[in-house]
Design a protein around this motif. Sequence first.
Motif, PDB file in Angstrom:
ATOM      1  N   SER A  71      -7.119  -1.896  10.960  1.00 25.40           N
ATOM      2  CA  SER A  71      -6.262  -2.879  11.621  1.00 25.40           C
ATOM      3  C   SER A  71      -6.849  -3.162  12.997  1.00 25.40           C
ATOM      4  O   SER A  71      -6.968  -2.248  13.824  1.00 25.40           O
ATOM      5  N   HIS A  72      -7.265  -4.399  13.221  1.00 26.79           N
ATOM      6  CA  HIS A  72      -7.967  -4.784  14.459  1.00 26.79           C
ATOM      7  C   HIS A  72      -9.215  -3.912  14.615  1.00 26.79           C
ATOM      8  O   HIS A  72     -10.070  -3.927  13.761  1.00 26.79           O
ATOM      9  N   ASN A  73      -9.292  -3.117  15.679  1.00 22.61           N
ATOM     10  CA  ASN A  73     -10.500  -2.324  15.922  1.00 22.61           C
ATOM     11  C   ASN A  73     -10.294  -0.850  15.633  1.00 22.61           C
ATOM     12  O   ASN A  73     -11.074  -0.005  16.092  1.00 22.61           O
ATOM     13  N   HIS A  74      -9.238  -0.537  14.872  1.00 28.79           N
ATOM     14  CA  HIS A  74      -8.898   0.864  14.630  1.00 28.79           C
ATOM     15  C   HIS A  74      -8.826   1.194  13.139  1.00 28.79           C
ATOM     16  O   HIS A  74      -8.500   0.330  12.318  1.00 28.79           O
ATOM     17  N   ILE A  75      -9.136   2.451  12.834  1.00 29.14           N
ATOM     18  CA  ILE A  75      -8.866   2.978  11.501  1.00 29.14           C
ATOM     19  C   ILE A  75      -7.426   3.454  11.535  1.00 29.14           C
ATOM     20  O   ILE A  75      -7.096   4.444  12.187  1.00 29.14           O
ATOM     21  N   ALA A  76      -6.544   2.709  10.867  1.00 25.90           N
ATOM     22  CA  ALA A  76      -5.123   3.025  10.910  1.00 25.90           C
ATOM     23  C   ALA A  76      -4.801   4.252  10.061  1.00 25.90           C
ATOM     24  O   ALA A  76      -4.051   5.132  10.468  1.00 25.90           O
ATOM     25  N   SER A  77      -5.385   4.305   8.839  1.00 27.44           N
ATOM     26  CA  SER A  77      -5.066   5.397   7.919  1.00 27.44           C
ATOM     27  C   SER A  77      -6.138   5.509   6.845  1.00 27.44           C
ATOM     28  O   SER A  77      -6.964   4.612   6.671  1.00 27.44           O
ATOM     29  N   ALA A  78      -6.092   6.640   6.135  1.00 29.25           N
ATOM     30  CA  ALA A  78      -7.041   6.882   5.037  1.00 29.25           C
ATOM     31  C   ALA A  78      -6.281   7.426   3.837  1.00 29.25           C
ATOM     32  O   ALA A  78      -5.103   7.769   3.938  1.00 29.25           O
ATOM     33  N   ILE A 104       0.841  -1.195   0.000  1.00 25.22           N
ATOM     34  CA  ILE A 104       0.000   0.000   0.000  1.00 25.22           C
ATOM     35  C   ILE A 104       0.876   1.244   0.000  1.00 25.22           C
ATOM     36  O   ILE A 104       1.837   1.327   0.764  1.00 25.22           O
ATOM     37  N   GLN A 105       0.515   2.213  -0.865  1.00 20.29           N
ATOM     38  CA  GLN A 105       1.152   3.530  -0.777  1.00 20.29           C
ATOM     39  C   GLN A 105       0.434   4.286   0.336  1.00 20.29           C
ATOM     40  O   GLN A 105      -0.755   4.582   0.216  1.00 20.29           O
ATOM     41  N   PRO A 106       1.145   4.568   1.444  1.00 19.96           N
ATOM     42  CA  PRO A 106       0.461   5.108   2.619  1.00 19.96           C
ATOM     43  C   PRO A 106      -0.135   6.490   2.384  1.00 19.96           C
ATOM     44  O   PRO A 106       0.420   7.313   1.657  1.00 19.96           O
ATOM     45  N   GLY A 107      -1.288   6.696   3.012  1.00 21.08           N
ATOM     46  CA  GLY A 107      -1.968   7.986   2.935  1.00 21.08           C
ATOM     47  C   GLY A 107      -1.778   8.771   4.222  1.00 21.08           C
ATOM     48  O   GLY A 107      -0.654   8.983   4.677  1.00 21.08           O
ATOM     49  N   ILE A 108      -2.891   9.147   4.833  1.00 20.93           N
ATOM     50  CA  ILE A 108      -2.873   9.966   6.052  1.00 20.93           C
ATOM     51  C   ILE A 108      -3.142   9.075   7.259  1.00 20.93           C
ATOM     52  O   ILE A 108      -4.128   8.347   7.302  1.00 20.93           O
ATOM     53  N   SER A 109      -2.268   9.158   8.250  1.00 14.73           N
ATOM     54  CA  SER A 109      -2.445   8.366   9.477  1.00 14.73           C
ATOM     55  C   SER A 109      -3.661   8.877  10.251  1.00 14.73           C
ATOM     56  O   SER A 109      -3.849  10.088  10.406  1.00 14.73           O
ATOM     57  N   ILE A 110      -4.500   7.949  10.729  1.00 14.89           N
ATOM     58  CA  ILE A 110      -5.689   8.312  11.516  1.00 14.89           C
ATOM     59  C   ILE A 110      -5.531   7.828  12.966  1.00 14.89           C
ATOM     60  O   ILE A 110      -5.598   8.604  13.897  1.00 14.89           O
ATOM     61  N   GLY A 111      -5.336   6.521  13.137  1.00 12.83           N
ATOM     62  CA  GLY A 111      -5.100   5.967  14.475  1.00 12.83           C
ATOM     63  C   GLY A 111      -6.241   6.176  15.452  1.00 12.83           C
ATOM     64  O   GLY A 111      -6.015   6.455  16.632  1.00 12.83           O
ATOM     65  N   ALA A 112      -7.490   6.049  14.975  1.00 13.67           N
ATOM     66  CA  ALA A 112      -8.656   6.250  15.850  1.00 13.67           C
ATOM     67  C   ALA A 112      -9.474   4.975  15.924  1.00 13.67           C
ATOM     68  O   ALA A 112      -9.450   4.145  15.011  1.00 13.67           O
ATOM     69  N   GLU A 113     -10.224   4.837  17.020  1.00 14.48           N
ATOM     70  CA  GLU A 113     -11.110   3.679  17.159  1.00 14.48           C
ATOM     71  C   GLU A 113     -12.157   3.716  16.047  1.00 14.48           C
ATOM     72  O   GLU A 113     -12.682   4.768  15.698  1.00 14.48           O
ATOM     73  N   LEU A 114     -12.440   2.553  15.485  1.00 14.42           N
ATOM     74  CA  LEU A 114     -13.362   2.466  14.348  1.00 14.42           C
ATOM     75  C   LEU A 114     -14.800   2.697  14.802  1.00 14.42           C
ATOM     76  O   LEU A 114     -15.301   2.020  15.704  1.00 14.42           O
TER      77      LEU A 114
END
Length: 206
Positions: A138-145, A105-115
């Motif tokens: 990733s697991h229960n989180h939105i890692a990035s968008a 994946i070409q990484p976008g913007i880090s979010i790191g918030a609970e889904l």
Amino acid sequence: MKDGNCDFSPMKQMLKEDIRQVIAALEVNLEAMGNENDCLLGNFEKIKEKFASIDMKAATFYLNCYLSPFTDKYPQISICVQNLSNRRHGGLIVIERQDSLETLIQPGISIGAELTHSLLESIFFPGNPLHDGAVLVSHNHIASAANVLPLSARTTGGKKLGTRHRAALGLTERSDALVLVVSEETGRVSFALNGNLYPITNQGVH
């Protein structure tokens, strides 16, 4: 995280009942073929429609099984794709499973918030700078968008696929990730797994 035992009993029972109905209808038509005055084409059309319905319900059932071991938030994902579908807002959601997706994946913007479904929906709201790319769960989180996925070169039935569907296939051809796609043209929801695309019911996962 729950064990992936696929025990979504009500849906399983519904599928079994639908399959029994198709078998019964086929048996009736088999007997009716002995009568030359009966035209069965309309009956076969109904059975074909029932098969398509079973196919979508089965895909929804197995989607539950594939998601539940890797995120407890699959009901939130279900609400999100349902709402995106109803509004015809396009969406592309990657659920990371066992394979690392770092190199794909070409990484976008880090979010790191609970889904949550509302956060996911806001990301895909038309006009949001992040809405065109893929969200990584990733697991229960939105890692990035706004992530960029590798595109598949495949077509289906001679038709060119849209960019979101090609991206979903492209990533799942190279990893065990599961990717949900909502078409902004039709509102239809599909998921990609192991390089294959499966339509699911508008009700998504339950």
